[in-house]
Design a protein around this motif. Structure first.
Motif, PDB file in Angstrom:
ATOM      1  N   LEU A   1      78.931 -29.059 184.158  1.00  0.00           N
ATOM      2  CA  LEU A   1      80.358 -29.308 183.998  1.00  0.00           C
ATOM      3  C   LEU A   1      80.950 -30.110 185.151  1.00  0.00           C
ATOM      4  CD1 LEU A   1      82.933 -28.811 182.374  1.00  0.00           C
ATOM      5  CD2 LEU A   1      83.151 -26.595 183.530  1.00  0.00           C
TER       6      LEU A   1
ATOM      7  N   LEU B   1      81.065 -33.833 185.087  1.00  0.00           N
ATOM      8  CA  LEU B   1      81.871 -34.351 183.988  1.00  0.00           C
ATOM      9  C   LEU B   1      83.357 -34.340 184.288  1.00  0.00           C
ATOM     10  CD1 LEU B   1      80.113 -32.614 180.934  1.00  0.00           C
ATOM     11  CD2 LEU B   1      79.743 -34.927 181.811  1.00  0.00           C
ATOM     12  N   LEU B   2      83.760 -33.608 185.328  1.00  0.00           N
ATOM     13  CA  LEU B   2      85.181 -33.488 185.640  1.00  0.00           C
ATOM     14  C   LEU B   2      85.725 -34.830 186.124  1.00  0.00           C
ATOM     15  CD1 LEU B   2      85.227 -30.007 187.418  1.00  0.00           C
ATOM     16  CD2 LEU B   2      85.954 -30.550 185.099  1.00  0.00           C
TER      17      LEU B   2
ATOM     18  N   ALA C   1      88.826 -39.536 181.514  1.00  0.00           N
ATOM     19  CA  ALA C   1      87.887 -38.441 181.774  1.00  0.00           C
ATOM     20  C   ALA C   1      88.520 -37.080 181.552  1.00  0.00           C
ATOM     21  CB  ALA C   1      87.341 -38.551 183.200  1.00  0.00           C
TER      22      ALA C   1
ATOM     23  N   ARG D   1      88.872 -36.449 177.950  1.00  0.00           N
ATOM     24  CA  ARG D   1      87.551 -36.335 177.341  1.00  0.00           C
ATOM     25  C   ARG D   1      86.948 -34.960 177.611  1.00  0.00           C
ATOM     26  NH1 ARG D   1      85.186 -39.960 180.033  1.00  0.00           N
ATOM     27  NH2 ARG D   1      85.716 -41.721 178.705  1.00  0.00           N
ATOM     28  N   VAL D   2      87.041 -34.492 178.846  1.00  0.00           N
ATOM     29  CA  VAL D   2      86.481 -33.175 179.188  1.00  0.00           C
ATOM     30  C   VAL D   2      87.188 -32.082 178.395  1.00  0.00           C
ATOM     31  CG1 VAL D   2      86.242 -31.471 181.024  1.00  0.00           C
ATOM     32  CG2 VAL D   2      85.677 -33.857 181.463  1.00  0.00           C
TER      33      VAL D   2
END
Length: 805
Positions: free
Chosen positions: A338, A341-342, A673, A676-677
């Motif tokens: 995770l 991906l942040l 982003a 998206r997350v």
């Protein structure tokens, strides 16, 4: 405990399904809580962080912008503060240490380190007087830079580093993990040692962030009142309006929108846990049906209800802890997946502390215990509350009361799944809208890089411009390059330069200018960036030094200053002549508007940018050392041009570093982003919830069919056909799903309003989305009902009646 383990081991299917269901829910909750704890709940790593606040300015367009130095000085005198400091991001070129590089610095002013409560690891930090205009060049190093770039040299304090070809004395090193806004800042220099800053211009800012520590007993609200008092006094003294301060806690400065996003995700994953608890509770109820005679025998032999409750709850807790242990292992992996991906916009200070620590372990323990008690309590109470004689006489036939309880649990699962699916659907629609939003520029096939020129080698505007005049033809000659340009700013790059602007139909007054986003560009910039020219012309070779000053404005500025008029030929000003001191008597430089371009989304895709003005690079009135971007439009992969561009630059001057090299599309992806997350996580939670709800419906319908197999056999023996049986079972499954969907829609209509600020051009009450997701859930319910329905329709009445007999 041993009995519970043996009992669960004798039913491996039940144990595996129950433990895995809890594991998935616990893993999701633990991973999201680890993020929430690091970003929102843990205090910032500063001395008494609750006392720290930041001072910003709210622009007329609603944006928070940085302070001018005069405003900082006025507000810093507030009696609400015990210490005040400021800093601005800055870049300087380090030479003389192997390859040249641009250092990521902060230019500091006032009692910056004292306000934050930061003590040096070695040496000392700047005294407030050492940061004022005329200060000697010096630097305080960040710990990470000292260790990695300078090899942890223990004798570095007292030595000098060549920054922009000026010797800066190293006076100290910060401790490991210390720094503002992040420990990754490589060094801190006195703001007063930087030449040509607008110290007296109240309308100009260059990213200066003011930080203050509240006085004892002072609250942010009271401090804001005192700042408003000071602002009113300054306005009365100067006879005109000035920018108004907006005070925020330092936590709010770091967290920004992350608090709402984190709590939304925590609520979503909490729903998954509730669905899992309901699912496992339903399984335990089914298993309890098969154990009623066992419980009756134990009760008849003298077991008290308290002992029976303890035994049954222990089994539930053991099952929960098995799932929790597995979930904790999954959470370790989930956190590692995770964090990368942040969004990159999250401060490194917060990202660095995300992990499964002691607090997260305690949360997991509490979560697992609570889950075990919840899904075990009601089945245990029901199983232990029976009449032994009646149970031993009637056998294992289920009661309608227990059936109603399982139906209620499954209905709750469907309702919670519906809420999660709607939340995920809204975020996905919002992300889709953001992707297709008109950015005002074309990011495809564009490579960007920052170039910084040493000040001593390029001290004049002529030499500085000549460097880029040579670089651009070299860049255009690279294979695959269609166009090349230079600019001060790039959209979505988190860099800006604000200027105060006035149209020529307003009397010149430097104190009454409106903030504008300023950018200088070369003539091919708009072609390279794909920014449409709406009126007039672009810049040409004739727009050089010594020719009449010109500007290109965006459509928003044209509509604001000259509504319904042709802006071409109008004039604007935000500068004074070289050598003039900003003030009422300064001689303004008026620029003629020669073109209008489309407004671009400079700060974020979700909001239109404030007004923006462009000037030819050849007409800038100062040297911009490290803040220049080279932009290449290509018909090949942008990454393939990085090394050729670097070689061209090195061939011109090896002391000029190339940094921040990345495709323009990367900036767009970075802005997306966060959405998206959120979308991916909510969609994942929604899919898990949908699967669990489907399993719950399947399990309940299958159990109902099994419990009523005798009734089904008798009905079919008396002439009932398969369609009637199918209709009864379908009504059972669809009744559960329909009730759950209705409750879920009502709940979502209220809860999703909390997501309004996270959505882009999507209504929280989108009827088409609600209808589509309701249809999806009903379809899953039909699928879950199909297998037991088909099995019931194929029932052989003779076989069923024989078995019952």
């Amino acid at each position: 405990m041993r009995f519970a383990l043996r009992s669960l081991a004798r039913h491996p299917g039940f144990t595996a399904v129950g433990a895995l269901t809890i594991a998935l829910a616990v893993a999701g909750n633990t991973a999201i809580f680890a993020v929430l704890k690091a970003l929102v709940l843990d205090p910032l790593p500063f001395k008494d962080p609750g006392e720290l606040v930041t001072l910003d300015v709210r622009s007329s367009r609603g944006f928070l912008i940085s302070n001018s130095i005069p405003n900082y000085r006025d507000w810093g005198r507030s009696r609400a503060f015990q210490a005040v400091g400021a800093s601005a991001g800055w870049g300087m070129i380090l030479t003389g240490r192997d390859q040249a590089q641009v250092m990521n610095l902060r230019a500091v002013l006032g009692d910056f380190f004292g306000t934050l409560g930061v003590q040096p690891y070695q040496g000392r930090v700047f005294a407030p007087a050492e940061t004022e205009p005329g200060a000697e060049p010096a630097i305080v190093l960040g710990y990470q830079f000292w260790r990695t770039r300078l090899g942890g040299d223990p004798k570095i304090v007292g030595q000098t580093l060549a920054l922009d070809q000026r010797p800066h004395v190293v006076v100290g090193i910060l401790p490991e993990g210390a720094g503002f806004p992040s420990p990754t800042v490589e060094g801190y220099v006195p703001m007063g040692s930087i030449p040509d800053l607008p110290w007296e211009d109240r309308g100009s800012s260059f990213g200066t962030r003011a930080i203050a520590r509240l006085a004892s007993g002072m609250s942010p609200a009271l401090a804001q009142q005192d700042l408003d008092r000071i602002t009113a006094a300054v306005e009365e003294r100067e006879g005109q309006a000035i920018a108004h301060p907006e005070l925020r806690t330092l936590t709010d400065f770091y967290v920004r929108d992350l608090r709402r996003q984190s709590w939304v995700l925590m609520a979503a994953v909490g729903f998954v846990l509730l669905i899992a608890v309901a699912n496992v509770g339903s399984l335990v109820l089914v298993r309890g049906e098969g154990r009623r005679q066992e419980i009756a025998v134990r009760s008849a032999l003298g077991a008290r209800r308290r002992a029976l409750l303890r035994m049954l709850l222990t089994e539930s807790l053991v099952l929960s802890f098995l799932g929790g242990t597995l979930g904790l292992g999954l959470a370790y992996g989930a956190v590692r997946v995770l964090v990368p991906l942040l969004p990159s916009a999250i401060p490194q200070l917060l990202l660095a502390r995300i992990g499964v620590d002691g607090g997260v372990l305690l949360f997991t323990l509490a979560l697992t215990t609570t889950a075990g008690l919840f899904f075990g309590a009601i089945p245990a109470l029901r199983a232990s509350d029976l009449e032994p004689a009646k149970e031993l006489r009637e056998g294992t036939r289920g009661s309608s009361r227990r059936q109603r309880l399982r139906s209620a649990l499954v209905t709750c699962e469907v309702a919670l799944a519906m809420v999660l699916l709607i939340g995920a659907g809204l975020m996905l629609r919002s992300l889709q809208n953001l992707r297709s939003a008109d950015k005002g520029f074309d990011a495809q096939g564009v490579l960007t890089a920052r170039v910084g020129l040493p000040g001593d080698q390029y001290p004049t505007k002529e030499r500085w411009r000549a460097f880029f005049d040579e670089l651009l033809p070299r860049a255009r000659a690279l294979p695959g390059v269609q166009a090349a340009a230079v600019s001060l700013l790039l959209p979505l790059s988190d860099r800006s330069w604000e200027m105060g602007i006035l149209p020529d139909n307003v009397p010149f007054d430097p104190t009454r200018r409106e903030s504008v986003l300023y950018n200088f560009v070369t003539r091919d910039y708009f072609q390279t960036m794909g920014i449409p020219l709406l009126q007039g012309r672009g810049f040409t070779e004739s727009d050089g030094d010594g020719s009449p000053p010109v500007a290109i404005i965006d459509e928003t500025m044209a509509a604001k200053f000259w509504p319904g008029q042709d802006p071409i030929g109008k004039r604007v000003t935000w500068e004074v002549e070289e050598g003039s001191t900003p003030g009422a008597d300064a001689a303004p430089v008026y620029r003629t508007v020669v073109g209008v371009v489309k407004n671009i989304r400079h700060y974020e895709l979700a909001n239109p940018s404030r007004i923006q003005v462009y000037v030819p690079m050849a007409q800038t009135l100062r040297v911009w050392g490290t803040g220049v971007y080279v932009v290449l439009k290509t018909d090949v992969a942008p990454a393939s041009l990085v090394e050729p561009l670097r070689r061209e630059l090195s061939g011109m001057n090896p002391d000029v570093p190339l940094r921040a090299v990345q495709p323009l599309a990367t900036y767009v992806d970075g802005d997306l982003a966060g959405s998206r997350v959120m979308s991916v996580l909510l969609a994942t939670f929604g899919a898990v919830a949908l699967a669990l709800a489907g399993v719950g419906i399947f399990g309940l319908v299958s159990y109902s069919v099994a419990q009523r197999s005798r009734e089904i056999g008798i009905r079919m023996a008396l002439g009932a056909d398969a369609r009637e049986v199918l209709g009864w079972i379908a009504r059972l499954g669809l009744g559960l799903a329909g009730t759950g969907v209705a409750i879920g829609v009502l709940a979502a209509a209220g809860l999703t309003r909390l997501m309004r600020t996270l959505l882009y051009e999507v209504s929280p009450l989108d009827p088409l989305l609600y209808a589509a997701l309701a249809t999806l859930l009903i379809a899953v319910a039909l699928l879950a009902t199909y297998l037991p329905a088909r099995r019931a329709a194929r029932t052989d009445p003779a076989t069923v009646l024989k078995r019952e007999a």
